[in-house]
Scaffold this active site. Sequence first.
Site, short mmCIF file in Angstrom:
data_model
loop_
_atom_site.label_atom_id
_atom_site.label_comp_id
_atom_site.label_asym_id
_atom_site.label_seq_id
_atom_site.Cartn_x
_atom_site.Cartn_y
_atom_site.Cartn_z
N SER A 44 0.80 -1.23 0.00
CA SER A 44 0.00 0.00 0.00
C SER A 44 0.83 1.28 0.00
CB SER A 44 -0.92 0.02 1.22
OG SER A 44 -0.17 -0.07 2.41
N ASP A 327 -3.80 7.74 8.39
CA ASP A 327 -4.57 6.82 9.22
C ASP A 327 -3.62 6.09 10.17
OD1 ASP A 327 -3.35 4.85 7.67
OD2 ASP A 327 -5.11 4.52 6.41
N HIS A 330 -0.80 4.53 7.48
CA HIS A 330 -0.28 5.20 6.29
C HIS A 330 0.01 6.68 6.49
CE1 HIS A 330 -2.82 1.77 4.94
NE2 HIS A 330 -1.75 1.53 4.21
#
Length: 351
Positions: A44, A327, A330
């Site tokens: 990610s 978050d 991330h």
Amino acid sequence: MKQLTTLALFCLLSSINVVVSDETLSTRVHHRKHNLKLFVFGDSYVDTGNWPKSYGGSWQQPYGITFPGSPSGRFSDGRVLTDYIAGILGTKSPITYRGWKSGEKKWIKYGMNFAYGGTGVFNTLVNQPNMTTQIDYFHQFVQQNQNLQLNSSSMAIISLAGNDYATYFASNHTLQDLPDLTKALINQLVYNIKRIHDLGVRKIGITAMEPLGCLPQFAISTSYQNCSKTENTLAEFHNQMLVESIRKLNNESDDKSHFVILDLYKAFSSSLYQHQNISTGNLSMESLLKPCCQGVIKEYFCGNIEEGTKTMKYTVCEHPNNSFFWDMIHPSNHGWLAISSQLQASLLELL
């Protein structure tokens, strides 16, 4: 998606005296490598839209509110590491594998992004392509496009391993067997790097592990006041083995090949230290480690909506552009900008 325990500690501004903007970073080496093809493998932190829309997550509000203004499949409020790396290298962020498969072939000239959020070197907790499968996709892509002209005009970026550790600990393993996992990960990484090299990419950048203990996922246990030394030690051990293996790989390779460590651990730590001492006054650790978007209680996460009532079960900070983390796992758009500027010198070694 580094969704349980994985990478981060992205610092805001890398210099006390210089403010780096999205625009200046993306144009700093404009046209330096206008024919560069960038191939991306990982999770990610570098996924720009391969994550399936049906899975939600990065395709749900409020992801993408800073850039491009709506969810784009990036696990951030805006850009991710791939976007900033492309800007530093003087090219555009490459098309996703998902986009290419759906017919967006006109953008092949910039390379391709094979990264999927949540994946690792080996299989993880998400049913998405691991690194071996991502390279298989790349192999198929090369076979279908014989006129790619790789070699000096191509480069690969690899960002993986965090989700492998997340999967390991989620399976109730202990620290005792951790060295064996790290050795297996590094060995497989080196094997995979050689595969990418043999397919025609001679210059490859590999991210080191960042200070895992500074993720909000871990920092929350101290009310975002401190990083966890245990997780940071894990990252340091992984990085030590990685550096030794990449040094050996460079020694064994021909002069046209180049493998570079993108030292996220050092870049994160340096940026954090500098930002805490900006002339406007010291910042608390909480302001750096607390995420902008988070669930209203621990059972919920950024982007969660209650079924039936459609009630938002998350909150978003007032100024995302000032946030370090987006978050619990991330970095924010602003965080990625700062950390990528720290990596500029290493990235330019690959040109």
